[in-house]
Design an enzyme around this catalytic site. Structure first.
Site, PDB file in Angstrom:
ATOM      1  N   LYS A 181      55.960  74.749   5.809  1.00 50.51           N
ATOM      2  CA  LYS A 181      57.196  73.260   5.477  1.00 50.51           C
ATOM      3  C   LYS A 181      56.559  72.125   5.427  1.00 50.51           C
ATOM      4  CE  LYS A 181      61.842  71.572   7.561  1.00 50.51           C
ATOM      5  NZ  LYS A 181      62.101  71.673   8.506  1.00 50.51           N
ATOM      6  N   HIS A 199      57.981  68.822   4.737  1.00 48.78           N
ATOM      7  CA  HIS A 199      58.767  67.780   4.152  1.00 48.78           C
ATOM      8  C   HIS A 199      58.825  67.983   5.819  1.00 48.78           C
ATOM      9  CE1 HIS A 199      61.741  70.909   3.245  1.00 48.78           C
ATOM     10  NE2 HIS A 199      62.634  70.227   3.753  1.00 48.78           N
TER      11      HIS A 199
END
Length: 225
Positions: free
Chosen positions: A104, A106
């Site tokens: 991921k 963000h």
């Protein structure tokens, strides 16, 4: 056999997680039994499952560790349920951690879900069942890349007691030899057969003479010598 092990075996059958019949495994082997941890679908089932894992971890590794790590995806609910059970049963606060299949970039960034890992953390890995060790092969490098952690061991719910990829030792023994940490299970298939053979569970005989003969034949072919 400890009482919680007998209860766990009955729990697997009643939850339709452990079934007997004729199954083709991912490995291509024809098996007279099949375990699918994805069949635990209710809050009550997960609560019980976490308690059985917690007792087995306590028996095999004690509670002197920091993080319980569950490989995605099935390991995620296992870590959550089991860390909650450890807290309730033993008053010990263990952090939980899992990996993401995709990194991921963000918000809560990175490849880990739950607790971050830090140097010196002692980790127990939790899985449903291990037949080839493939998930450990994938997640061991992830753990080591995140921090300088000590892996205390692996706990699974069922030891199938059959040869792994090498064709001689069980998958759990292969993992122990390859990675250098201990492996354990809540129950073994030997204990399952001992508990269920010609005995009633939920008002019926789960392992009768026919199923027992099929299990014996399977282990004659694939069992650890």
């Amino acid at each position: 056999m400890e009482a919680y092990k007998q209860e766990f075996i009955q729990f697997m059958v009643e939850s339709k997680v452990l079934k007997f019949g004729d199954f083709t495994l991912k490995s291509g082997r024809k098996s007279p039994f099949f375990m699918n941890a994805g069949a635990y679908v209710t809050g009550a089932q997960l609560r019980k499952l976490g308690e059985y894992y917690a007792k087995a971890i306590h028996d095999n590794y004690g509670l002197d560790f920091d993080v319980l790590f569950g490989p995605a995806y099935k390991g995620i609910p296992l870590t959550v349920a089991t860390t909650m059970a450890i807290s309730e049963l033993y008053g010990k606060d263990i952090r939980y951690c899992s990996n993401r299949k995709e990194v991921k970039d963000h918000g809560d960034t990175g490849i880990l879900l739950g607790s971050k890992l830090k140097d010196g953390d002692r980790v127990v890995i939790i899985e449903d069942v291990t037949t080839s060790g493939k998930s450990i092969e994938e997640t061991f490098p992830i753990l080591k890349e995140q921090a300088d952690v000590e892996i205390k061991g692996l706990i699974v719910s069922l030891n199938r007691m059959e040869v792994g990829k090498g064709g001689e030792k069980s998958a759990l023994d292969e993992i122990k030899e390859l990675y250098g940490f201990d492996t354990a299970a809540i129950v073994t298939m030997e204990e399952v057969v001992e508990c269920l053979y010609n005995k009633e569970c939920g008002g019926e005989i789960i392992i009768d003479d026919t199923i027992k003969a099929a299990i014996d034949a399977y282990y004659e072919k694939y069992g650890v010598k």
